[in-house]
Write a protein that holds these residues in place. Structure first.
Motif, PDB file in Angstrom:
ATOM      1  N   GLY A 107       0.809  -1.210   0.000  1.00  0.00           N
ATOM      2  CA  GLY A 107       0.000   0.000   0.000  1.00  0.00           C
ATOM      3  C   GLY A 107       0.842   1.259   0.000  1.00  0.00           C
ATOM      4  N   SER A 108       0.371   2.276  -0.724  1.00  0.00           N
ATOM      5  CA  SER A 108       1.060   3.568  -0.771  1.00  0.00           C
ATOM      6  C   SER A 108       0.188   4.654  -0.174  1.00  0.00           C
ATOM      7  N   SER A 109       0.771   5.462   0.732  1.00  0.00           N
ATOM      8  CA  SER A 109       0.108   6.621   1.304  1.00  0.00           C
ATOM      9  C   SER A 109      -1.234   6.248   1.961  1.00  0.00           C
ATOM     10  N   THR A 119      -4.830  -5.716   7.965  1.00  0.00           N
ATOM     11  CA  THR A 119      -4.135  -6.841   8.593  1.00  0.00           C
ATOM     12  C   THR A 119      -4.844  -7.333   9.847  1.00  0.00           C
ATOM     13  N   ARG A 120      -5.708  -6.518  10.404  1.00  0.00           N
ATOM     14  CA  ARG A 120      -6.482  -6.936  11.579  1.00  0.00           C
ATOM     15  C   ARG A 120      -7.760  -7.678  11.181  1.00  0.00           C
ATOM     16  N   LEU A 121      -8.095  -7.600   9.906  1.00  0.00           N
ATOM     17  CA  LEU A 121      -9.366  -8.147   9.420  1.00  0.00           C
ATOM     18  C   LEU A 121      -9.189  -9.362   8.519  1.00  0.00           C
ATOM     19  N   ARG A 122      -8.020  -9.522   7.927  1.00  0.00           N
ATOM     20  CA  ARG A 122      -7.741 -10.631   7.031  1.00  0.00           C
ATOM     21  C   ARG A 122      -6.310 -11.117   7.255  1.00  0.00           C
ATOM     22  N   PRO A 123      -6.020 -12.395   6.935  1.00  0.00           N
ATOM     23  CA  PRO A 123      -4.640 -12.885   7.062  1.00  0.00           C
ATOM     24  C   PRO A 123      -3.728 -12.233   6.025  1.00  0.00           C
ATOM     25  N   VAL A 124      -2.667 -11.623   6.475  1.00  0.00           N
ATOM     26  CA  VAL A 124      -1.651 -11.029   5.594  1.00  0.00           C
ATOM     27  C   VAL A 124      -0.301 -11.525   6.086  1.00  0.00           C
ATOM     28  N   ARG A 125       0.455 -12.122   5.185  1.00  0.00           N
ATOM     29  CA  ARG A 125       1.760 -12.689   5.585  1.00  0.00           C
ATOM     30  C   ARG A 125       2.882 -11.671   5.445  1.00  0.00           C
ATOM     31  N   TRP A 126       2.831 -10.871   4.391  1.00  0.00           N
ATOM     32  CA  TRP A 126       3.866  -9.862   4.135  1.00  0.00           C
ATOM     33  C   TRP A 126       3.198  -8.520   3.860  1.00  0.00           C
ATOM     34  N   LEU A 127       3.755  -7.445   4.401  1.00  0.00           N
ATOM     35  CA  LEU A 127       3.133  -6.122   4.299  1.00  0.00           C
ATOM     36  C   LEU A 127       4.187  -5.094   3.898  1.00  0.00           C
ATOM     37  N   ALA A 128       3.949  -4.417   2.775  1.00  0.00           N
ATOM     38  CA  ALA A 128       4.848  -3.348   2.318  1.00  0.00           C
ATOM     39  C   ALA A 128       4.087  -2.030   2.320  1.00  0.00           C
ATOM     40  N   LEU A 129       4.617  -1.039   3.010  1.00  0.00           N
ATOM     41  CA  LEU A 129       3.972   0.265   3.130  1.00  0.00           C
ATOM     42  C   LEU A 129       4.927   1.344   2.620  1.00  0.00           C
ATOM     43  N   ARG A 130       4.516   2.049   1.567  1.00  0.00           N
ATOM     44  CA  ARG A 130       5.302   3.179   1.070  1.00  0.00           C
ATOM     45  C   ARG A 130       4.642   4.466   1.530  1.00  0.00           C
ATOM     46  N   VAL A 131       5.403   5.301   2.225  1.00  0.00           N
ATOM     47  CA  VAL A 131       4.941   6.572   2.798  1.00  0.00           C
ATOM     48  C   VAL A 131       3.502   6.461   3.329  1.00  0.00           C
ATOM     49  N   PRO A 132       3.227   5.513   4.227  1.00  0.00           N
ATOM     50  CA  PRO A 132       1.857   5.346   4.724  1.00  0.00           C
ATOM     51  C   PRO A 132       1.381   6.570   5.493  1.00  0.00           C
ATOM     52  N   ALA A 133       0.190   7.032   5.171  1.00  0.00           N
ATOM     53  CA  ALA A 133      -0.380   8.195   5.847  1.00  0.00           C
ATOM     54  C   ALA A 133      -1.046   7.765   7.153  1.00  0.00           C
ATOM     55  N   LEU A 134      -1.377   8.728   7.975  1.00  0.00           N
ATOM     56  CA  LEU A 134      -2.158   8.481   9.192  1.00  0.00           C
ATOM     57  C   LEU A 134      -3.347   9.428   9.223  1.00  0.00           C
ATOM     58  N   TYR A 135      -4.462   8.928   9.712  1.00  0.00           N
ATOM     59  CA  TYR A 135      -5.689   9.702   9.879  1.00  0.00           C
ATOM     60  C   TYR A 135      -6.233   9.411  11.268  1.00  0.00           C
ATOM     61  N   TRP A 136      -6.794  10.426  11.907  1.00  0.00           N
ATOM     62  CA  TRP A 136      -7.385  10.182  13.220  1.00  0.00           C
ATOM     63  C   TRP A 136      -8.564   9.218  13.095  1.00  0.00           C
ATOM     64  N   GLU A 175       2.295  -9.942  12.791  1.00  0.00           N
ATOM     65  CA  GLU A 175       3.423 -10.832  13.078  1.00  0.00           C
ATOM     66  C   GLU A 175       4.194 -11.265  11.833  1.00  0.00           C
ATOM     67  N   GLY A 176       3.858 -10.714  10.690  1.00  0.00           N
ATOM     68  CA  GLY A 176       4.569 -11.066   9.462  1.00  0.00           C
ATOM     69  C   GLY A 176       5.772 -10.175   9.230  1.00  0.00           C
ATOM     70  N   ASP A 177       6.241 -10.165   7.990  1.00  0.00           N
ATOM     71  CA  ASP A 177       7.399  -9.350   7.604  1.00  0.00           C
ATOM     72  C   ASP A 177       6.934  -8.025   7.015  1.00  0.00           C
ATOM     73  N   VAL A 178       7.683  -6.965   7.308  1.00  0.00           N
ATOM     74  CA  VAL A 178       7.271  -5.606   6.954  1.00  0.00           C
ATOM     75  C   VAL A 178       8.358  -4.894   6.162  1.00  0.00           C
ATOM     76  N   LEU A 179       7.931  -4.200   5.104  1.00  0.00           N
ATOM     77  CA  LEU A 179       8.792  -3.250   4.395  1.00  0.00           C
ATOM     78  C   LEU A 179       8.189  -1.870   4.558  1.00  0.00           C
ATOM     79  N   LEU A 180       8.979  -0.928   5.037  1.00  0.00           N
ATOM     80  CA  LEU A 180       8.546   0.453   5.219  1.00  0.00           C
ATOM     81  C   LEU A 180       9.436   1.339   4.366  1.00  0.00           C
ATOM     82  N   VAL A 181       8.837   2.064   3.409  1.00  0.00           N
ATOM     83  CA  VAL A 181       9.615   2.899   2.485  1.00  0.00           C
ATOM     84  C   VAL A 181       9.253   4.365   2.697  1.00  0.00           C
TER      85      VAL A 181
END
Length: 256
Positions: A107-109, A119-136, A175-181
């Motif tokens: 996912g991007s932004s 990831t809290r709602l479905r099984p995800v083994r690997w997660l890559a996040l590019r410049v992930p945004a945050l919202y209240w 609990e999987g592997d994470v890429l943060l860009v």
């Protein structure tokens, strides 16, 4: 390896959103791309084709409020876009060529924010996040377009933890592997936000944090695009392909 490209319609909330499924032709890991706000699946297709060549089934799609459903841009909510993501995930997981226990989400932004919640709602083994945004968390069902941009910029400069934000709470359980860009010159998602995400992954199996030097939020130059593509492809090759062959049958993620 031959790659089959198929245009698909994803049903969600009585409507359809457009997607593209790229398939190598055997039961393999599935990879789901989630674009950012104002983007489209077109920005992910080149990377998806490249990664499909590594032996994965890749799916891209357009969130509501974009491309064919752009007329909904000012009314679509985060709840609806999360529903889009869930519908796309479920369609990918049901594909006969996909091992539903071996799914990666990239996912991007805004798409990274939604991917974290997924990831809290479905099984995800690997997660890559590019410049992930945050919202209240509040105003969840207020149109995304109507959220206070200046307020969000200030919010993203705060040091936030899992107790403060729904997406970060999901990251803390992953609990999987994470890429943060991260983009070095990002004026939209600041370094503080990336550190909030990084600090939240307390249970991750591994954490890879990369910075694209000189890049802005949108990766506006060809050099920046190529740098991110190289980072992503290398990580997918290492985490998904190698670990899939060597270790995956003995390791599965926990989710709630």
């Amino acid at each position: 390896m031959s790659i089959r490209s198929e245009a698909i319609d994803i049903l969600v909330g009585g409507e359809t959103i457009a997607g593209t499924l790229l398939t190598p032709g055997s039961r393999v890991p599935g990879i789901l791309f989630v674009h950012g706000w104002g983007g489209s699946q077109q920005r992910d297709l080149a990377r998806a084709k490249n990664i499909t060549g590594l032996g994965c089934v890749c799916m891209t799609f357009d969130l509501r409020g974009h491309e064919k459903t752009e007329s909904q841009r000012q009314s679509v909510t985060r709840e609806q876009n999360l529903d889009d993501l869930l519908a796309a995930y479920d369609l990918l997981a049901r594909h006969p060529a996909v091992d539903p226990a071996a799914i990666t989400v990239i996912g991007s932004s805004y798409g990274g924010y939604l991917a974290a919640i997924l990831t809290r709602l479905r099984p995800v083994r690997w997660l890559a996040l590019r410049v992930p945004a945050l919202y209240w968390d509040n105003e969840w069902n207020v149109p995304k377009f109507a959220l206070d941009r200046a307020g969000l910029q200030q919010y993203r400069r705060e040091h936030l933890g899992p107790a403060d934000n729904r997406a970060l709470a999901a990251c803390a359980e992953f609990e999987g592997d994470v890429l943060l860009v991260e983009s070095e010159q990002d004026d939209y998602v600041p370094h503080t936000t990336l550190m909030s995400y990084r600090s939240a992954f307390v249970n991750a199996h591994s954490m890879t944090h990369r910075i694209v030097d000189g890049a802005d939020h949108a990766l506006s130059t060809d050099a920046n695009q190529k740098a991110y593509s190289a980072i992503l492809t290398q990580w997918v090759s290492e985490m998904v392909i190698r670990e899939r062959l060597d270790n995956y049958p003995h390791h599965s993620p926990r989710y709630s």
